[in-house]
Design a protein around this motif. Structure first.
Motif, PDB file in Angstrom:
ATOM      1  N   UNK A  75       5.326 -10.249  -0.129  1.00 51.50           N
ATOM      2  CA  UNK A  75       5.462  -9.487   1.117  1.00 51.50           C
ATOM      3  C   UNK A  75       6.090  -8.125   0.845  1.00 51.50           C
ATOM      4  N   UNK A  76       7.195  -8.108   0.092  1.00 51.49           N
ATOM      5  CA  UNK A  76       7.881  -6.837  -0.168  1.00 51.49           C
ATOM      6  C   UNK A  76       7.082  -5.941  -1.102  1.00 51.49           C
ATOM      7  N   UNK A  77       6.353  -6.519  -2.041  1.00 54.76           N
ATOM      8  CA  UNK A  77       5.474  -5.705  -2.898  1.00 54.76           C
ATOM      9  C   UNK A  77       4.386  -5.066  -2.039  1.00 54.76           C
ATOM     10  N   UNK A  78       3.887  -5.814  -1.075  1.00 56.46           N
ATOM     11  CA  UNK A  78       2.885  -5.278  -0.150  1.00 56.46           C
ATOM     12  C   UNK A  78       3.477  -4.132   0.676  1.00 56.46           C
ATOM     13  N   UNK A  79       4.718  -4.286   1.109  1.00 53.35           N
ATOM     14  CA  UNK A  79       5.386  -3.230   1.884  1.00 53.35           C
ATOM     15  C   UNK A  79       5.596  -1.973   1.038  1.00 53.35           C
ATOM     16  N   UNK A  80       5.967  -2.135  -0.228  1.00 48.49           N
ATOM     17  CA  UNK A  80       6.127  -0.971  -1.111  1.00 48.49           C
ATOM     18  C   UNK A  80       4.780  -0.278  -1.292  1.00 48.49           C
ATOM     19  N   UNK A  81       3.727  -1.058  -1.479  1.00 40.93           N
ATOM     20  CA  UNK A  81       2.380  -0.499  -1.614  1.00 40.93           C
ATOM     21  C   UNK A  81       2.004   0.289  -0.344  1.00 40.93           C
ATOM     22  N   UNK A  82       2.292  -0.284   0.822  1.00 39.62           N
ATOM     23  CA  UNK A  82       1.999   0.416   2.079  1.00 39.62           C
ATOM     24  C   UNK A  82       2.843   1.679   2.227  1.00 39.62           C
ATOM     25  N   UNK A  83       4.101   1.626   1.803  1.00 41.79           N
ATOM     26  CA  UNK A  83       4.952   2.813   1.860  1.00 41.79           C
ATOM     27  C   UNK A  83       4.357   3.938   1.021  1.00 41.79           C
ATOM     28  N   UNK A  84       3.940   3.611  -0.197  1.00 43.91           N
ATOM     29  CA  UNK A  84       3.343   4.636  -1.059  1.00 43.91           C
ATOM     30  C   UNK A  84       2.072   5.192  -0.420  1.00 43.91           C
ATOM     31  N   UNK A  85       1.282   4.311   0.166  1.00 39.32           N
ATOM     32  CA  UNK A  85       0.065   4.769   0.831  1.00 39.32           C
ATOM     33  C   UNK A  85       0.396   5.645   2.038  1.00 39.32           C
ATOM     34  N   UNK A  86       1.493   5.352   2.711  1.00 39.94           N
ATOM     35  CA  UNK A  86       1.852   6.126   3.908  1.00 39.94           C
ATOM     36  C   UNK A  86       2.181   7.575   3.580  1.00 39.94           C
TER      37      UNK A  86
END
Length: 191
Positions: A75-86
């Motif tokens: 979940x947190x790896x997914x959130x970091x990935x989304x943050x970078x994409x943002x």
């Protein structure tokens, strides 16, 4: 954690990021072809960013289809990935405003590299958390694609110094590599 919740959250964030980018596109100041061409810099950067996002979203869907368990780490790896994409809308807007700037090009490249690294970390965690699905999940990180992607990024790091706008072209090629090298049958999987 139920993967459907993570997928829904991810889909919403990706949709918002893509919407922000298209809303940043300026309407031409006049009804002429010249006025439209004045916006070509943003459109080109938007085109590359859009397909980078669409490609990684497609691959994310593949991973989550085969993952049966989403751990807290995933979940947190997914959130970091989304943050970078943002950060893509900012990087896209900045490089389109100053296409000849090394700083803006290297920032765009940095955002993409960090975003790609976050996706790789997410892949590794999903593979570790779902050992029975290791073979299917591992298809996403094939060695042929990894070497080609790494080579393109190294070329981009060098070429960007001399012709900054070429980082977009090279990252566009990287997106094509991901599109072409999706796992066989990835378009036939059912959730």
């Amino acid at each position: 954690m139920k993967k459907e919740r993570v997928e829904a959250f991810t889909d919403a964030i990706v949709a918002i990021i893509m919407t922000i980018m298209v809303l940043e596109m300026k309407v031409p100041k006049a009804g002429t072809l010249t006025a439209l061409l004045d916006e070509r810099s943003y459109f080109f950067a938007y085109l590359i960013s859009f397909f980078l996002i669409a490609t990684t979203w497609y691959n994310h869907h593949y991973l989550f289809t085969y993952a049966t368990w989403i751990s807290k780490r995933a979940f947190w790896a997914n959130c970091v990935w989304l943050f970078m994409m943002s950060l893509a809308p900012v990087a896209t807007g900045w490089i389109s405003e100053f296409p000849s700037s090394r700083t803006t090009a290297y920032f765009y490249l940095l955002v993409y590299i960090l975003w790609g690294m976050a996706f790789r970390v997410l892949m590794v965690i999903l593979i570790q958390d779902n050992p029975k699905k290791k073979e299917r999940l591992g298809r996403m990180a094939g060695p042929k694609r990894s070497w080609l992607e790494l080579s393109l990024l190294l070329v981009a790091l060098v070429v960007t110094y001399f012709v900054p706008i070429l980082c977009l072209v090279i990252l566009g090629l990287n997106s094509v590599v991901w599109i072409i090298n999706t796992p066989k049958g990835s378009d036939r999987i059912l959730s």
